[in-house]
Motif scaffolding. Structure first.
Motif, mmCIF file in Angstrom:
data_model
loop_
_atom_site.group_PDB
_atom_site.id
_atom_site.type_symbol
_atom_site.label_atom_id
_atom_site.label_comp_id
_atom_site.label_asym_id
_atom_site.label_seq_id
_atom_site.Cartn_x
_atom_site.Cartn_y
_atom_site.Cartn_z
ATOM 1 N N MET A 160 23.301 43.757 31.225
ATOM 2 C CA MET A 160 22.636 45.013 31.544
ATOM 3 C C MET A 160 23.653 46.110 31.843
ATOM 4 O O MET A 160 23.481 47.265 31.426
ATOM 5 C CB MET A 160 21.698 44.826 32.732
ATOM 6 N N ALA A 161 24.733 45.770 32.551
ATOM 7 C CA ALA A 161 25.767 46.760 32.864
ATOM 8 C C ALA A 161 26.395 47.308 31.588
ATOM 9 O O ALA A 161 26.633 48.517 31.464
ATOM 10 C CB ALA A 161 26.839 46.137 33.756
ATOM 11 N N HIS A 162 26.653 46.430 30.619
ATOM 12 C CA HIS A 162 27.238 46.887 29.358
ATOM 13 C C HIS A 162 26.235 47.716 28.550
ATOM 14 O O HIS A 162 26.629 48.679 27.878
ATOM 15 C CB HIS A 162 27.727 45.698 28.533
ATOM 16 N N LEU A 163 24.956 47.360 28.603
ATOM 17 C CA LEU A 163 23.949 48.167 27.919
ATOM 18 C C LEU A 163 23.917 49.592 28.473
ATOM 19 O O LEU A 163 23.848 50.567 27.714
ATOM 20 C CB LEU A 163 22.567 47.538 28.091
ATOM 21 N N ILE A 164 23.973 49.707 29.783
ATOM 22 C CA ILE A 164 23.945 51.024 30.426
ATOM 23 C C ILE A 164 25.177 51.826 30.048
ATOM 24 O O ILE A 164 25.091 53.010 29.684
ATOM 25 C CB ILE A 164 23.828 50.866 31.948
ATOM 26 N N LYS A 165 26.353 51.185 30.100
ATOM 27 C CA LYS A 165 27.600 51.887 29.753
ATOM 28 C C LYS A 165 27.597 52.323 28.289
ATOM 29 O O LYS A 165 28.011 53.437 27.955
ATOM 30 C CB LYS A 165 28.797 50.985 30.035
ATOM 31 N N TYR A 166 27.134 51.438 27.423
ATOM 32 C CA TYR A 166 27.120 51.753 26.000
ATOM 33 C C TYR A 166 26.154 52.911 25.719
ATOM 34 O O TYR A 166 26.491 53.849 24.980
ATOM 35 C CB TYR A 166 26.704 50.517 25.193
ATOM 36 N N THR A 167 24.964 52.863 26.304
ATOM 37 C CA THR A 167 23.975 53.916 26.083
ATOM 38 C C THR A 167 24.496 55.268 26.551
ATOM 39 O O THR A 167 24.339 56.290 25.855
ATOM 40 C CB THR A 167 22.663 53.579 26.813
ATOM 41 N N ARG A 168 25.136 55.309 27.693
ATOM 42 C CA ARG A 168 25.693 56.562 28.204
ATOM 43 C C ARG A 168 26.800 57.074 27.288
ATOM 44 O O ARG A 168 26.899 58.286 27.029
ATOM 45 C CB ARG A 168 26.234 56.354 29.621
ATOM 46 N N ALA A 169 27.632 56.166 26.795
ATOM 47 C CA ALA A 169 28.717 56.564 25.900
ATOM 48 C C ALA A 169 28.170 57.137 24.596
ATOM 49 O O ALA A 169 28.698 58.135 24.079
ATOM 50 C CB ALA A 169 29.644 55.378 25.627
#
Length: 373
Positions: free
Chosen positions: A148-157
């Motif tokens: 989930m943390a990587h999904l959030i970071k990727y979406t923001r990027a």
């Protein structure tokens, strides 16, 4: 895992309710629009901090009320867990575990694994790739806290990169920091999805064959741009094209699942019964996968799942969910026929409520409880 009690205030059409639940089978009978699905949605809300419908918190608030509160008391891995979610318009939603509020909602996801089968699962086949990605992400996020943390970071990027593209930035150096994070998170997400798909496909096939009596050939596979290239290569290759489009055209945010029946897309040739069988098998495989990787028995919510199925497939589904694989089950229907059949097949403790205008009346409660934690 067992949900022992749920208390609800001002959630959708439920003004107030407090239900002591069976650790095995819980049945809710009533006409459409009476609140059966809303009760299941409240249970879903406690696991995912959002509605299964995608509605925002303000839309979940009962008409005329100025706050809502949902509380659940669980037995989880030999300890009690008290979860509450409160919302008041104009304030941040408060999600608490044992009376202590989470600093990030993502820390809660996966604590209370749950699978819900509902009529809206039709969108897994007929909907866009976003629906299928959400299905995959929900499964993996319940078993991998980093995902989930990587999904959030990727979406923001991606959002930052798209904003830069729309503003006409062209210098690759300006994109470096944003694309570096995209590359890291995309690599992690792709690996998780690839590993998941390799395990999930065979589990899904087993459930489909059990429901359909192996009369059809189905398959499920994972499609991604990253199957053939790393993220940075895709970004470099599509830089000029993305500049013209104004958005990032390739990456894990474009991933999809290929759902086939006899070698053809299920959405094009599948009948209503075949599509319903497919989505039910996907959800039961989701349950099985979560139980295997998480070493905890999820909750199973069955919302009007027998519609559009012939008698043989209904009988097969009842046989599957009545087995020892599944723990605590919540079922809604407009009549008792299927529910009574399940109760007889399960042969364990059950409780049945009638539902009318958001009010729940206990109709039957019998048997000796046996629990799977």
């Amino acid at each position: 895992m067992i949900l022992r009690n749920i208390s609800i205030l001002n959630f959708k059409n439920i003004a107030e309710a407090s239900l002591d639940l069976s650790g095995n089978v819980n049945c809710f009978i009533g006409d459409n629009g009476m609140g059966k699905t809303n009760l299941l949605d409240a249970i879903y809300y406690l696991s995912f901090c959002k509605s299964c419908t995608g509605m925002g918190d303000t839309s979940l608030l009962r008409h005329g009320a100025d706050f809502m509160l949902v509380q659940g008391h669980y037995d989880r891995r030999d300890r009690q867990e008290d979860i509450s979610i409160g919302f008041k318009p104009g304030r941040r939603k408060a999600v608490k575990r044992g009376g202590k509020e989470y600093d990030k909602l993502s820390r809660h996801i996966g604590l209370l694994p749950l699978v819900m089968i509902s009529p809206t699962d039709w969108e897994l086949i007929r909907g866009t790739g976003e629906e299928r990605r959400r299905f995959v992400d929900q499964i993996i996020a319940q078993s991998d806290t980093e995902y989930m943390a990587h999904l959030i970071k990727y979406t923001r990027a991606v959002e930052n990169r798209n904003a830069m593209l729309r503003r006409g930035f062209r210098d690759p150096l300006l994109f470096e920091s944003v694309e570096h994070q995209m590359n890291i998170s995309a690599t992690y997400i792709h690996k998780c999805r690839t590993d998941w798909a390799g395990q999930f496909a065979s589990i899904f096939l087993e459930y489909y064959q059990r429901i359909s009596d192996s009369t059809e050939t189905v398959s499920l596979s994972y499609r991604s741009h990253l199957n053939d290239a790393i993220m940075q290569q895709l970004l470099d290759r599509n830089r000029d094209r993305d500049a013209l489009l104004g958005y990032t055209s390739a990456g894990v945010h474009r991933d999809d699942m290929e759902l086939l029946l006899d070698g053809y897309p299920m959405r094009k040739i599948g009948s209503q019964g075949q599509c319903k069988t497919y989505t039910v098998a996907m959800r039961l495989a989701q349950y099985d996968f979560l139980k295997r990787v998480g070493n905890i028995t999820p909750l199973l919510l069955l919302d009007d799942i027998f519609d559009k199925l012939d008698a043989r497939r209904v009988e097969n589904i009842i046989g599957v969910v009545a087995g020892d694989t599944f723990g605590q089950i919540f079922i809604t229907d407009t009549n008792r026929t299927h529910l009574d059949h399940i109760i007889r097949r399960v042969g364990k403790d059950y409780r049945t409520w009638t539902v009318k205008n958001g009010r729940f009346t206990l109709a039957e409660s019998t048997g000796k409880e046996t629990h799977t934690i």
